[in-house]
Design a protein around this motif. Structure first.
Motif, PDB file in Angstrom:
ATOM      1  N   ALA A   1       0.841  -1.206   0.000  1.00  0.00           N
ATOM      2  CA  ALA A   1       0.000   0.000   0.000  1.00  0.00           C
ATOM      3  C   ALA A   1       0.875   1.255   0.000  1.00  0.00           C
ATOM      4  O   ALA A   1       0.580   2.219  -0.716  1.00  0.00           O
ATOM      5  CB  ALA A   1      -0.934  -0.014   1.204  1.00  0.00           C
ATOM      6  N   ALA A   2       1.951   1.259   0.780  1.00  0.00           N
ATOM      7  CA  ALA A   2       2.858   2.407   0.817  1.00  0.00           C
ATOM      8  C   ALA A   2       3.524   2.598  -0.545  1.00  0.00           C
ATOM      9  O   ALA A   2       3.683   3.730  -1.017  1.00  0.00           O
ATOM     10  CB  ALA A   2       3.910   2.215   1.903  1.00  0.00           C
ATOM     11  N   ALA A   3       3.888   1.505  -1.186  1.00  0.00           N
ATOM     12  CA  ALA A   3       4.524   1.585  -2.502  1.00  0.00           C
ATOM     13  C   ALA A   3       3.556   2.138  -3.537  1.00  0.00           C
ATOM     14  O   ALA A   3       3.938   2.969  -4.378  1.00  0.00           O
ATOM     15  CB  ALA A   3       5.033   0.203  -2.929  1.00  0.00           C
ATOM     16  N   VAL A   4       2.303   1.713  -3.480  1.00  0.00           N
ATOM     17  CA  VAL A   4       1.296   2.222  -4.415  1.00  0.00           C
ATOM     18  C   VAL A   4       1.110   3.724  -4.203  1.00  0.00           C
ATOM     19  O   VAL A   4       1.077   4.496  -5.166  1.00  0.00           O
ATOM     20  CB  VAL A   4      -0.044   1.463  -4.249  1.00  0.00           C
ATOM     21  N   ARG A   5       1.015   4.132  -2.943  1.00  0.00           N
ATOM     22  CA  ARG A   5       0.858   5.575  -2.661  1.00  0.00           C
ATOM     23  C   ARG A   5       2.058   6.356  -3.191  1.00  0.00           C
ATOM     24  O   ARG A   5       1.898   7.419  -3.789  1.00  0.00           O
ATOM     25  CB  ARG A   5       0.684   5.817  -1.164  1.00  0.00           C
ATOM     26  N   ALA A   6       3.264   5.840  -2.980  1.00  0.00           N
ATOM     27  CA  ALA A   6       4.473   6.516  -3.454  1.00  0.00           C
ATOM     28  C   ALA A   6       4.485   6.619  -4.970  1.00  0.00           C
ATOM     29  O   ALA A   6       4.886   7.643  -5.528  1.00  0.00           O
ATOM     30  CB  ALA A   6       5.721   5.782  -2.961  1.00  0.00           C
ATOM     31  N   GLU A   7       4.035   5.570  -5.642  1.00  0.00           N
ATOM     32  CA  GLU A   7       4.013   5.582  -7.104  1.00  0.00           C
ATOM     33  C   GLU A   7       2.966   6.568  -7.630  1.00  0.00           C
ATOM     34  O   GLU A   7       3.185   7.218  -8.645  1.00  0.00           O
ATOM     35  CB  GLU A   7       3.765   4.172  -7.640  1.00  0.00           C
ATOM     36  N   VAL A   8       1.847   6.698  -6.940  1.00  0.00           N
ATOM     37  CA  VAL A   8       0.822   7.647  -7.349  1.00  0.00           C
ATOM     38  C   VAL A   8       1.338   9.071  -7.182  1.00  0.00           C
ATOM     39  O   VAL A   8       1.162   9.917  -8.052  1.00  0.00           O
ATOM     40  CB  VAL A   8      -0.492   7.435  -6.551  1.00  0.00           C
ATOM     41  N   VAL A   9       2.017   9.339  -6.066  1.00  0.00           N
ATOM     42  CA  VAL A   9       2.567  10.666  -5.831  1.00  0.00           C
ATOM     43  C   VAL A   9       3.625  10.990  -6.879  1.00  0.00           C
ATOM     44  O   VAL A   9       3.663  12.108  -7.405  1.00  0.00           O
ATOM     45  CB  VAL A   9       3.156  10.760  -4.395  1.00  0.00           C
ATOM     46  N   GLU A  10       4.475  10.026  -7.216  1.00  0.00           N
ATOM     47  CA  GLU A  10       5.492  10.237  -8.253  1.00  0.00           C
ATOM     48  C   GLU A  10       4.857  10.564  -9.586  1.00  0.00           C
ATOM     49  O   GLU A  10       5.355  11.415 -10.325  1.00  0.00           O
ATOM     50  CB  GLU A  10       6.337   8.966  -8.416  1.00  0.00           C
ATOM     51  N   ALA A  11       3.780   9.874  -9.927  1.00  0.00           N
ATOM     52  CA  ALA A  11       3.128  10.076 -11.215  1.00  0.00           C
ATOM     53  C   ALA A  11       2.457  11.442 -11.298  1.00  0.00           C
ATOM     54  O   ALA A  11       2.319  11.997 -12.376  1.00  0.00           O
ATOM     55  CB  ALA A  11       2.108   8.975 -11.456  1.00  0.00           C
ATOM     56  N   ALA A  12       2.053  11.959 -10.159  1.00  0.00           N
ATOM     57  CA  ALA A  12       1.360  13.261 -10.149  1.00  0.00           C
ATOM     58  C   ALA A  12       2.350  14.332 -10.292  1.00  0.00           C
ATOM     59  O   ALA A  12       2.718  15.053 -10.987  1.00  0.00           O
ATOM     60  CB  ALA A  12       0.646  13.467  -8.827  1.00  0.00           C
TER      61      ALA A  12
END
Length: 59
Positions: free
Chosen positions: A48-59
């Motif tokens: 879940a933390a990795a998914v959140r980090a990837e979403v923030v990176e993509a934004a």
């Protein structure tokens, strides 16, 4: 079987964590031991933390 967790502060990709989840729980019809469930819970949190980090990176 305990997963090899990365050092704190290091976030693996969601795909890498997902692969470890799949290897830990090869057959979802088979109940995991207490240790296995604890490891799976830690992996879910890391995923879940990795998914959140990837979403923030993509934004």
């Amino acid at each position: 079987m305990s997963p090899s967790l990365p050092p704190q502060g290091v976030v693996r990709s969601a795909a890498a964590v997902n692969e470890e989840i799949r290897s830990l729980w090869l057959d979802p019809r088979v109940q995991l031991s207490g240790e296995g469930r604890a490891a799976l819970e830690r992996l879910y949190e890391e995923w879940a933390a990795a998914v959140r980090a990837e979403v923030v990176e993509a934004a």
